[in-house]
Design a protein around this motif. Structure first.
Motif, short mmCIF file in Angstrom:
data_model
loop_
_atom_site.label_atom_id
_atom_site.label_comp_id
_atom_site.label_asym_id
_atom_site.label_seq_id
_atom_site.Cartn_x
_atom_site.Cartn_y
_atom_site.Cartn_z
N TRP A 56 18.52 11.34 26.65
CA TRP A 56 19.30 12.55 26.11
C TRP A 56 18.22 13.48 25.48
CZ3 TRP A 56 24.55 13.37 26.34
CH2 TRP A 56 24.87 14.36 25.51
N GLU A 57 17.31 13.04 24.89
CA GLU A 57 16.17 13.94 24.29
C GLU A 57 15.39 14.64 25.30
OE1 GLU A 57 14.44 11.60 21.23
OE2 GLU A 57 15.65 12.72 19.82
N LYS A 58 14.97 13.69 26.44
CA LYS A 58 13.97 13.92 27.58
C LYS A 58 14.54 15.18 28.71
CE LYS A 58 13.08 11.07 31.09
NZ LYS A 58 13.06 10.07 31.70
N GLU A 59 15.88 14.84 28.92
CA GLU A 59 16.31 15.78 29.83
C GLU A 59 17.52 16.71 29.21
OE1 GLU A 59 16.27 16.00 33.42
OE2 GLU A 59 17.51 17.76 32.94
N LYS A 60 17.32 18.12 29.37
CA LYS A 60 18.09 18.92 28.82
C LYS A 60 19.41 19.07 29.27
CE LYS A 60 14.45 22.35 27.28
NZ LYS A 60 13.40 21.88 27.72
N ASN A 61 19.66 18.73 30.60
CA ASN A 61 20.92 18.71 31.08
C ASN A 61 21.57 17.44 31.10
OD1 ASN A 61 23.22 18.87 32.82
ND2 ASN A 61 22.29 19.77 34.46
N HIS A 62 22.77 17.33 30.09
CA HIS A 62 23.21 16.20 29.75
C HIS A 62 24.38 15.66 30.63
CE1 HIS A 62 20.89 16.36 26.28
NE2 HIS A 62 21.53 17.30 25.59
N LYS A 70 25.77 20.68 42.12
CA LYS A 70 25.20 22.06 41.95
C LYS A 70 25.17 22.26 40.37
CE LYS A 70 26.77 24.54 45.67
NZ LYS A 70 27.91 24.03 46.46
N ARG A 71 25.56 21.62 39.45
CA ARG A 71 25.48 21.62 38.14
C ARG A 71 24.36 20.62 37.54
NH1 ARG A 71 30.11 23.57 35.18
NH2 ARG A 71 31.61 24.67 36.75
N MET A 72 23.82 19.86 38.38
CA MET A 72 23.04 18.81 37.89
C MET A 72 21.53 19.20 37.67
SD MET A 72 24.35 15.94 37.23
CE MET A 72 26.14 15.42 37.67
N PRO A 73 20.73 18.65 37.09
CA PRO A 73 19.42 18.87 36.83
C PRO A 73 18.47 18.78 38.11
CG PRO A 73 19.75 16.74 35.84
CD PRO A 73 20.95 17.09 36.15
N GLU A 74 17.46 19.59 38.14
CA GLU A 74 16.41 19.64 39.25
C GLU A 74 17.11 19.76 40.51
OE1 GLU A 74 13.22 16.38 39.12
OE2 GLU A 74 14.73 15.69 37.28
N LEU A 99 21.52 8.86 38.77
CA LEU A 99 22.26 7.71 38.39
C LEU A 99 21.67 7.00 37.15
CD1 LEU A 99 23.12 5.23 41.15
CD2 LEU A 99 24.69 6.13 39.51
N PRO A 100 20.37 6.94 36.94
CA PRO A 100 19.83 6.32 35.59
C PRO A 100 20.71 6.67 34.47
CG PRO A 100 18.15 6.50 36.99
CD PRO A 100 19.19 7.40 37.80
N TYR A 101 20.81 8.10 34.30
CA TYR A 101 21.37 8.46 33.09
C TYR A 101 22.58 8.03 32.90
CZ TYR A 101 17.22 11.78 33.32
OH TYR A 101 16.13 12.39 33.46
N ALA A 102 23.49 8.17 34.10
CA ALA A 102 25.04 7.80 34.22
C ALA A 102 25.09 6.36 33.79
CB ALA A 102 25.69 8.31 35.36
N ILE A 103 24.20 5.52 34.28
CA ILE A 103 24.26 4.09 34.37
C ILE A 103 23.97 3.60 32.90
CG2 ILE A 103 23.31 1.89 34.92
CD1 ILE A 103 23.63 2.76 37.70
N ILE A 104 23.20 4.31 32.38
CA ILE A 104 22.97 3.87 30.66
C ILE A 104 24.08 4.06 30.02
CG2 ILE A 104 21.27 3.90 28.78
CD1 ILE A 104 19.81 2.41 31.21
N GLY A 105 24.63 5.24 30.15
CA GLY A 105 25.79 5.49 29.37
C GLY A 105 26.80 4.52 29.64
N MET A 106 26.83 4.21 31.12
CA MET A 106 28.07 3.15 31.34
C MET A 106 27.76 1.84 30.72
SD MET A 106 29.03 1.82 35.22
CE MET A 106 27.83 0.38 35.12
N LEU A 107 26.35 1.42 30.51
CA LEU A 107 26.18 0.18 29.96
C LEU A 107 26.19 0.19 28.37
CD1 LEU A 107 22.63 -0.84 31.87
CD2 LEU A 107 24.86 -1.89 31.98
N VAL A 108 26.20 1.18 27.75
CA VAL A 108 26.67 1.49 26.54
C VAL A 108 28.21 1.20 26.28
CG1 VAL A 108 26.74 2.93 24.53
CG2 VAL A 108 24.63 2.88 25.74
N VAL A 109 28.81 1.58 26.91
CA VAL A 109 30.22 1.47 26.94
C VAL A 109 30.55 -0.12 27.28
CG1 VAL A 109 32.75 1.99 27.95
CG2 VAL A 109 30.82 3.72 27.48
#
Lengths: 230, 109
Positions: A177-183, A222-226, B45-55
């Motif tokens: 969350w802290e590393k990537e600005k786009n959440h 289109k709204r995703m990072p990078e 995916l890594p960002y989304a999957i870690i979120g899923m694993l927390v749930v």
């Protein structure tokens, strides 16, 4: 440099050690309760090496499941591993000789450590992947064998100790969350999972969640990072 | 044991092979020329999957039954705050786990 890489891997793997030893022991205790000795626990942790699947395996073995049921159940419980592979494709394809083992040992917890690890000057990232993978499996094997040996003789109120695993995922989530600005990717993951949990319940929400996450990630591309790199 | 050791071995073999197959499949399918869409997926995916694993870890929590997920909520918030403050995994995780165990075993018995 090898020693420094091992240090990083070992320190990062400590929370998994807590989680795996406890969960592994739980598995070993359950298994010996069904009449399987520690050798069976060792065999299963060496060859299957998938936490939640091995808990299900205790039921399948003691219930005398059919081969087809064992096959289908494994797919249901472990299908999420497809996703870990997809996001580690590029990194693991550069790993060299250790690649087959890295892929074999890609559990939830190992994935959570390797997927977000940043390369540093004083470490060898491929060696880091290998150390993390083999350390984690050794914790899991140790836990399951000790659990099967001690069995029900073990009296320590460990209720809640498995929260270490939850805490590990929360920590990684916070770091990402802290590393990537786009959440948006993180929010998609949590949002879709919570909605699917409410609709499908605790036992059946994983697969709908994964399908939903993939669809939404593509819809929101289109709204995703990078996105300029895509 | 309700089934024979030989049949136990067969079942374990099936489970081991199927698990390995699932783990190797992406690497077998996308061996050469990984499509752009899969590379894109691999990046987000890594960002989304870690979120899923927390749930996934919190899936058994009941909000209607006592203690209404309060131990989990307090412990998760503690982990996040500690981690944002100190950025030290070896503080955040043990503190959160001990907090949860105390809440579970002592406070919300």
């Amino acid at each position: 440099m090898h020693r420094q890489t091992f240090r990083y891997a070992f320190i990062d793997s400590l929370p998994v050690m807590a989680g795996y030893v406890v969960l592994g022991m739980g598995f070993g205790i359950l298994l010996q309760d069904k009449g399987y000795s520690w050798l069976w626990a060792l065999l299963m942790s060496l060859t299957i090496y998938a936490g939640s699947m091995q808990y299900v395996a205790v039921d399948l073995l003691s219930g005398g499941a059919t081969m087809l049921a064992a096959f289908l159940m494994t797919i249901m419980v472990n299908v999420r591993h497809l996703f870990y592979g997809i996001s580690m494709l590029e990194k693991y394809n550069r790993a060299g000789k250790t690649r087959p083992y890295l892929i074999f040992a890609l559990t939830d917890e190992t994935y959570s450590l390797v997927c977000s690890k940043q390369e540093r000057e004083d470490m060898d990232i491929n060696l880091y992947y290998f150390f993390v993978s083999i350390l984690n499996q050794s914790y899991w094997i140790t836990g399951s064998v000790v659990g099967a040996l001690l069995g029900s003789a073990f009296h320590f109120n460990s209720a809640g100790l498995d929260f270490a695993m939850t805490a590990l995922f929360v920590v990684i989530f916070t770091e990402q969350w802290e590393k990537e600005k786009n959440h948006l990717p993180a929010l998609v993951g949590v949002g879709v999972s919570v909605i699917c949990l409410l609709i499908f319940g605790a036992s059946g929400f994983l697969i709908p969640s994964m399908i939903g996450i993939v669809i939404l990630l593509f819809l929101l591309k289109k709204r995703m990072p990078e996105q300029e790199n895509v | 044991m309700t089934i024979s050791p030989a049949y136990s071995l067969i079942l374990i073999g099936i489970m081991a092979a199927t698990t390995a197959l699932l783990r190797f499949l992406p690497f077998l399918i996308f061996r050469h020329n990984t499509p752009q869409s899969i590379l894109y997926l691999g990046r987000v995916l890594p960002y989304a999957i870690i979120g899923m694993l927390v749930v996934y870890c919190l899936k058994g929590v009941s909000l209607v039954q006592s203690p209404h997920g309060i131990p989990e909520l307090i412990s998760v918030v503690l982990v996040v705050l500690l981690h944002k403050w100190k950025h030290n995994t070896l503080i955040s995780i043990p503190a959160g786990t001990i907090c949860y165990m105390v809440l579970l075993q002592v406070v919300f018995r």
